[in-house]
Scaffold this motif. Structure first.
Motif, PDB file in Angstrom:
ATOM      1  N   ALA A   1       0.729  -1.271   0.031  1.00  0.00           N
ATOM      2  CA  ALA A   1       0.062  -0.178   0.111  1.00  0.00           C
ATOM      3  C   ALA A   1       0.934   1.145   0.121  1.00  0.00           C
ATOM      4  O   ALA A   1       1.812   1.316   0.576  1.00  0.00           O
ATOM      5  CB  ALA A   1      -0.888  -0.125   1.358  1.00  0.00           C
ATOM      6  N   THR A   2       0.430   2.146  -0.665  1.00  0.00           N
ATOM      7  CA  THR A   2       1.026   3.562  -0.642  1.00  0.00           C
ATOM      8  C   THR A   2       0.667   4.334   0.593  1.00  0.00           C
ATOM      9  O   THR A   2       1.260   5.181   0.897  1.00  0.00           O
ATOM     10  CB  THR A   2       0.765   4.306  -1.850  1.00  0.00           C
ATOM     11  OG1 THR A   2      -0.622   4.521  -2.016  1.00  0.00           O
ATOM     12  CG2 THR A   2       1.525   3.627  -3.175  1.00  0.00           C
ATOM     13  N   ALA A   3      -0.486   4.147   1.203  1.00  0.00           N
ATOM     14  CA  ALA A   3      -1.357   4.784   2.269  1.00  0.00           C
ATOM     15  C   ALA A   3      -2.169   3.863   2.947  1.00  0.00           C
ATOM     16  O   ALA A   3      -2.881   2.962   2.248  1.00  0.00           O
ATOM     17  CB  ALA A   3      -1.714   6.002   1.795  1.00  0.00           C
ATOM     18  N   VAL A   4      -2.401   4.053   4.012  1.00  0.00           N
ATOM     19  CA  VAL A   4      -3.492   3.430   5.012  1.00  0.00           C
ATOM     20  C   VAL A   4      -4.530   4.310   5.409  1.00  0.00           C
ATOM     21  O   VAL A   4      -3.972   5.415   5.861  1.00  0.00           O
ATOM     22  CB  VAL A   4      -2.903   2.724   6.043  1.00  0.00           C
ATOM     23  CG1 VAL A   4      -4.156   1.859   6.856  1.00  0.00           C
ATOM     24  CG2 VAL A   4      -1.954   1.417   5.580  1.00  0.00           C
ATOM     25  N   HIS A   5      -5.451   4.296   5.305  1.00  0.00           N
ATOM     26  CA  HIS A   5      -6.716   5.229   6.025  1.00  0.00           C
ATOM     27  C   HIS A   5      -7.347   4.661   6.887  1.00  0.00           C
ATOM     28  O   HIS A   5      -7.677   3.151   7.021  1.00  0.00           O
ATOM     29  CB  HIS A   5      -7.307   5.633   4.646  1.00  0.00           C
ATOM     30  CG  HIS A   5      -6.995   6.586   3.709  1.00  0.00           C
ATOM     31  ND1 HIS A   5      -7.803   7.052   2.523  1.00  0.00           N
ATOM     32  CD2 HIS A   5      -5.610   6.860   3.713  1.00  0.00           C
ATOM     33  CE1 HIS A   5      -6.732   7.670   1.849  1.00  0.00           C
ATOM     34  NE2 HIS A   5      -5.712   7.793   2.226  1.00  0.00           N
ATOM     35  N   ILE A   6      -7.881   5.443   7.871  1.00  0.00           N
ATOM     36  CA  ILE A   6      -8.557   5.013   8.727  1.00  0.00           C
ATOM     37  C   ILE A   6      -9.766   6.215   9.136  1.00  0.00           C
ATOM     38  O   ILE A   6      -9.109   7.376   9.175  1.00  0.00           O
ATOM     39  CB  ILE A   6      -8.004   4.730  10.357  1.00  0.00           C
ATOM     40  CG1 ILE A   6      -8.933   3.845  11.107  1.00  0.00           C
ATOM     41  CG2 ILE A   6      -7.155   5.816  10.866  1.00  0.00           C
ATOM     42  CD1 ILE A   6      -8.082   2.947  12.158  1.00  0.00           C
TER      43      ILE A   6
END
Length: 163
Positions: A110-115
């Motif tokens: 992943a290039t980013a993880v969102h929450i």
């Protein structure tokens, strides 16, 4: 004994359904569900998501989370985060978020993880920035009682804290 994790099984569902203690907790965990959380609601969500994971301490289930979006070489979004009532305040949520974040970066590159976290969820709002998540958007939502609430979207990049 340290915390451990494994894929969810159908046998876990009844226990997980007992974790949200009221409609507000369920709203934080799973906004589309209706209190009380039923096995059908949770099983349906699990079927539509990826990497549904159970977290254990001393062979007892103490948490749950999954991805509602998981893109290879893209963004992974952590959802359905919940900690057993008697395991709260013991570092379980940190372990859940860190484990899911590592899974996103390692398995999905992943290039980013969102929450995302609702404005009334003080525990989440205080925890996620400590784990490197920074707010990037606010979305208006409606609570189960019909009140306006803010869903704060946060991101953590693959390069580390806040990037």
């Amino acid at each position: 004994m340290p915390l451990q994790h494994r894929p969810v099984t159908p046998e876990d569902i009844p226990t997980l359904c007992t974790f949200p203690q009221n409609a507000q907790e369920l709203f934080y965990m799973f906004p589309k569900a209706r209190y009380p959380l039923t096995e059908h609601q949770l099983s349906t969500a699990i079927a539509q998501r990826t990497e549904s994971t159970v977290f254990e301490k001393n062979n007892r289930t103490v948490g749950f989370a999954n991805f509602y979006k998981a893109e290879m070489h893209g963004v992974c979004c952590i959802g359905n985060v919940i900690v057993a009532p008697d395991a709260r305040g013991q570092g379980v949520a940190s372990y859940i978020v860190e484990t899911m974040t590592a899974l996103a970066f390692d398995r999905y590159q992943a290039t980013a993880v969102h929450i995302a976290c609702f404005n009334e969820n003080t525990a989440g709002l205080l925890l996620y920035p400590k784990l490197g998540f920074l707010p990037f958007a606010v979305e208006e939502r409606c609570s189960p009682e019909g009140h306006r609430v803010a869903l704060i979207h946060m991101s953590r990049g693959s390069a580390g804290l806040g990037s």
